[in-house]
Design an enzyme around this catalytic site. Structure first.
Site, mmCIF file in Angstrom:
data_model
loop_
_atom_site.group_PDB
_atom_site.id
_atom_site.type_symbol
_atom_site.label_atom_id
_atom_site.label_comp_id
_atom_site.label_asym_id
_atom_site.label_seq_id
_atom_site.Cartn_x
_atom_site.Cartn_y
_atom_site.Cartn_z
ATOM 1 N N SER A 1 66.124 49.569 83.242
ATOM 2 C CA SER A 1 66.930 48.773 84.080
ATOM 3 C C SER A 1 66.419 47.168 83.952
ATOM 4 O O SER A 1 65.013 47.155 84.295
ATOM 5 C CB SER A 1 67.145 48.665 85.340
ATOM 6 O OG SER A 1 68.069 49.989 85.793
ATOM 7 N N HIS B 1 75.695 56.935 78.314
ATOM 8 C CA HIS B 1 74.149 56.203 78.482
ATOM 9 C C HIS B 1 73.450 57.398 78.293
ATOM 10 O O HIS B 1 72.225 57.997 79.341
ATOM 11 C CB HIS B 1 74.096 56.472 80.429
ATOM 12 C CG HIS B 1 74.448 54.791 80.420
ATOM 13 N ND1 HIS B 1 74.494 54.121 80.287
ATOM 14 C CD2 HIS B 1 76.291 55.369 80.537
ATOM 15 C CE1 HIS B 1 76.076 53.038 80.307
ATOM 16 N NE2 HIS B 1 76.654 53.673 80.616
ATOM 17 N N HIS C 1 65.366 60.664 84.675
ATOM 18 C CA HIS C 1 64.586 60.021 85.853
ATOM 19 C C HIS C 1 64.835 60.957 86.721
ATOM 20 O O HIS C 1 65.200 62.500 86.600
ATOM 21 C CB HIS C 1 65.494 59.301 86.636
ATOM 22 C CG HIS C 1 65.845 57.888 86.523
ATOM 23 N ND1 HIS C 1 66.681 57.415 85.334
ATOM 24 C CD2 HIS C 1 64.747 56.575 86.403
ATOM 25 C CE1 HIS C 1 66.147 56.193 85.257
ATOM 26 N NE2 HIS C 1 65.118 56.082 85.782
ATOM 27 N N TYR D 1 65.169 62.234 89.898
ATOM 28 C CA TYR D 1 66.544 62.194 90.884
ATOM 29 C C TYR D 1 67.515 62.999 90.115
ATOM 30 O O TYR D 1 68.608 63.472 91.125
ATOM 31 C CB TYR D 1 66.352 61.261 91.663
ATOM 32 C CG TYR D 1 66.751 59.681 90.362
ATOM 33 C CD1 TYR D 1 67.966 59.313 90.184
ATOM 34 C CD2 TYR D 1 66.227 58.249 90.528
ATOM 35 C CE1 TYR D 1 68.675 58.279 89.359
ATOM 36 C CE2 TYR D 1 66.768 57.210 89.675
ATOM 37 C CZ TYR D 1 67.656 57.214 88.949
ATOM 38 O OH TYR D 1 67.943 55.948 87.903
ATOM 39 N N GLU D 2 67.582 62.847 89.415
ATOM 40 C CA GLU D 2 68.935 63.161 88.128
ATOM 41 C C GLU D 2 68.812 64.558 88.212
ATOM 42 O O GLU D 2 69.492 65.183 87.716
ATOM 43 C CB GLU D 2 69.136 62.819 86.563
ATOM 44 C CG GLU D 2 69.085 61.127 86.899
ATOM 45 C CD GLU D 2 69.481 60.521 85.657
ATOM 46 O OE1 GLU D 2 70.432 61.312 85.043
ATOM 47 O OE2 GLU D 2 68.117 60.111 84.910
ATOM 48 N N ALA E 1 62.727 48.369 86.999
ATOM 49 C CA ALA E 1 63.366 48.002 87.927
ATOM 50 C C ALA E 1 62.612 48.018 89.350
ATOM 51 O O ALA E 1 62.410 49.177 89.508
ATOM 52 C CB ALA E 1 64.824 47.277 87.810
ATOM 53 N N MET F 1 61.088 54.138 90.599
ATOM 54 C CA MET F 1 61.860 55.700 90.364
ATOM 55 C C MET F 1 61.539 56.296 89.427
ATOM 56 O O MET F 1 61.595 57.263 89.087
ATOM 57 C CB MET F 1 62.758 55.918 91.363
ATOM 58 C CG MET F 1 63.294 55.234 92.533
ATOM 59 S SD MET F 1 64.892 56.185 92.819
ATOM 60 C CE MET F 1 65.372 54.482 94.395
ATOM 61 N N SER F 2 60.124 55.722 89.051
ATOM 62 C CA SER F 2 60.022 55.779 87.273
ATOM 63 C C SER F 2 58.943 55.788 87.005
ATOM 64 O O SER F 2 57.783 55.434 87.982
ATOM 65 C CB SER F 2 61.329 55.590 86.411
ATOM 66 O OG SER F 2 60.585 54.094 86.528
ATOM 67 N N ASN G 1 64.285 43.237 93.739
ATOM 68 C CA ASN G 1 65.017 43.088 95.280
ATOM 69 C C ASN G 1 63.744 43.297 95.822
ATOM 70 O O ASN G 1 62.980 42.926 95.249
ATOM 71 C CB ASN G 1 66.200 44.147 95.265
ATOM 72 C CG ASN G 1 65.438 46.245 95.358
ATOM 73 O OD1 ASN G 1 65.773 46.336 94.208
ATOM 74 N ND2 ASN G 1 65.040 46.201 96.138
ATOM 75 N N HIS H 1 72.047 49.832 95.007
ATOM 76 C CA HIS H 1 72.249 49.791 93.441
ATOM 77 C C HIS H 1 72.699 48.653 92.729
ATOM 78 O O HIS H 1 72.518 48.153 91.329
ATOM 79 C CB HIS H 1 72.488 51.556 92.334
ATOM 80 C CG HIS H 1 72.220 51.583 91.537
ATOM 81 N ND1 HIS H 1 70.487 51.247 90.843
ATOM 82 C CD2 HIS H 1 72.843 52.199 90.665
ATOM 83 C CE1 HIS H 1 71.249 52.031 90.101
ATOM 84 N NE2 HIS H 1 72.402 52.379 89.613
HETATM 85 N N1 HPA Z 1 63.265 51.194 95.527
HETATM 86 C C1 HPA Z 1 63.357 52.042 94.875
HETATM 87 N N2 HPA Z 1 63.731 51.669 93.548
HETATM 88 C C2 HPA Z 1 63.718 50.886 92.940
HETATM 89 C C3 HPA Z 1 64.386 49.394 94.425
HETATM 90 C C4 HPA Z 1 63.830 49.683 95.036
HETATM 91 O O1 HPA Z 1 64.165 49.286 96.177
HETATM 92 N N3 HPA Z 1 64.767 48.396 93.437
HETATM 93 C C5 HPA Z 1 64.565 48.873 92.121
HETATM 94 N N4 HPA Z 1 64.123 50.107 92.065
#
Ligand code: HPA
Length: 280
Positions: A33, A64, A86, A88-89, A116, A216-217, A240, A254
């Protein structure tokens, strides 16, 4: 006992790809991302939808599903994995990292992993970048779990998982942009399984453990790439403040992550372009 490995031989998938393009990139880039604009900058490329590549994970979100692009960027041949599957998917880590094994079989020797992430280090501001110096695997599993691939060592050394010289090139690339809006720190990335975001207590714990950013990756891909002997670089866009660090009343969403990632796409592509030119 072991489940039978259902994945095909990565060399067979690589051979299918090699038949359809004369390009033999030395550099691979996984787009997370915030780095999607890179896909549009590649020219003269061939695109391979993941669904056409045996063993590639096909994402669950329609439209996607992901594609491999082999083309040139700034005159340098590159292999781009646009779309990542991912954990998580619901993919297991062997499935989600299969494309990395295919890149290795194609002859890619250097891999840039982008993502990201949430900022934990108090010096990081939203929109900053972080070149990875190291990682902490907090996913609770490992992509090398299971049968040992023929000819490869399962006990992979991760002492220098992220190549220090490539990390310096990422920072130098950011500096060369001479913009106060482009800051690239360095630090430790901690990977969680997701998909829920973290609790503030977890983030405080991760900070104590030495993490600068959380996502998460990336970690599974880095481990597999090291097993295959690739040099690895990692670059995060801090989208963030991690949970509990954003000030009173601030939550993690998200949608906010995606919005910030979108805003930084142009700068992120410029930064990576400078990096590619420097190492190409
Ligand atoms: N936590 C986990 N994964 C993320 C975050 C986060 O704050 N921001 C972007 N991917």
């Amino acid at each position: 006992m072991h489940r039978k490995n259902r994945l095909p031989d990565p060399a067979a998938t690589a051979a299918l790809i090699a038949k359809r393009t004369p390009l033999r990139p030395g550099l691979g880039i996984v787009l997370g991302s915030g780095f999607g604009a890179i896909a549009k900058a590649v020219t003269g490329g061939r695109e391979f939808p993941y669904r056409d590549l045996p063993g590639f994970p096909v994402g669950s979100v329609p439209g996607h599903a992901g594609r491999l692009i082999i083309g040139e960027w700034l005159g340098i041949p590159v292999a781009i994995l646009a779309g990542r599957a991912h954990f998580y998917e619901g993919f297991d880590l062997a499935e989600s990292t299969f494309p990395i094994r295919v890149l290795a079989a194609l002859g890619v020797g250097t891999l840039l992993l982008t993502n990201a992430s949430g900022g934990i280090n108090a010096k990081f501001q939203v929109g900053d970048f972080m070149a990875l110096t190291d990682h902490i695997n907090f996913m609770g599993t490992n992509p090398l779990r299971g049968p040992e691939p023929a000819g490869l060592n399962r006990f992979v050394d991760l002492t220098a998982a992220y190549d220090p010289a490539l990390k310096d090139e990422l920072k130098a690339a950011a500096k060369s942009m001479k913009s106060p809006k482009v800051r690239c720190h360095e630090g430790v990335y901690l990977a969680v399984s997701g998909p829920s975001f973290e609790t503030p207590a977890e983030i405080r714990a991760f900070r104590t453990l030495g993490a600068d950013a959380v996502g998460m990756s990336t970690v599974p891909e880095a481990i597999v790439a090291r097993q295959c002997g690739l040099k690895v670089a990692g670059l995060s866009c801090i989208t963030n403040a991690a949970a509990g660090l954003g000030g009173k009343g601030q939550t993690v969403s998200h949608l906010d992550v995606l919005e910030l990632a979108r805003q930084r796409e142009g700068v992120a592509a410029d930064l990576v372009g400078k990096f590619v030119s420097r190492i190409g």
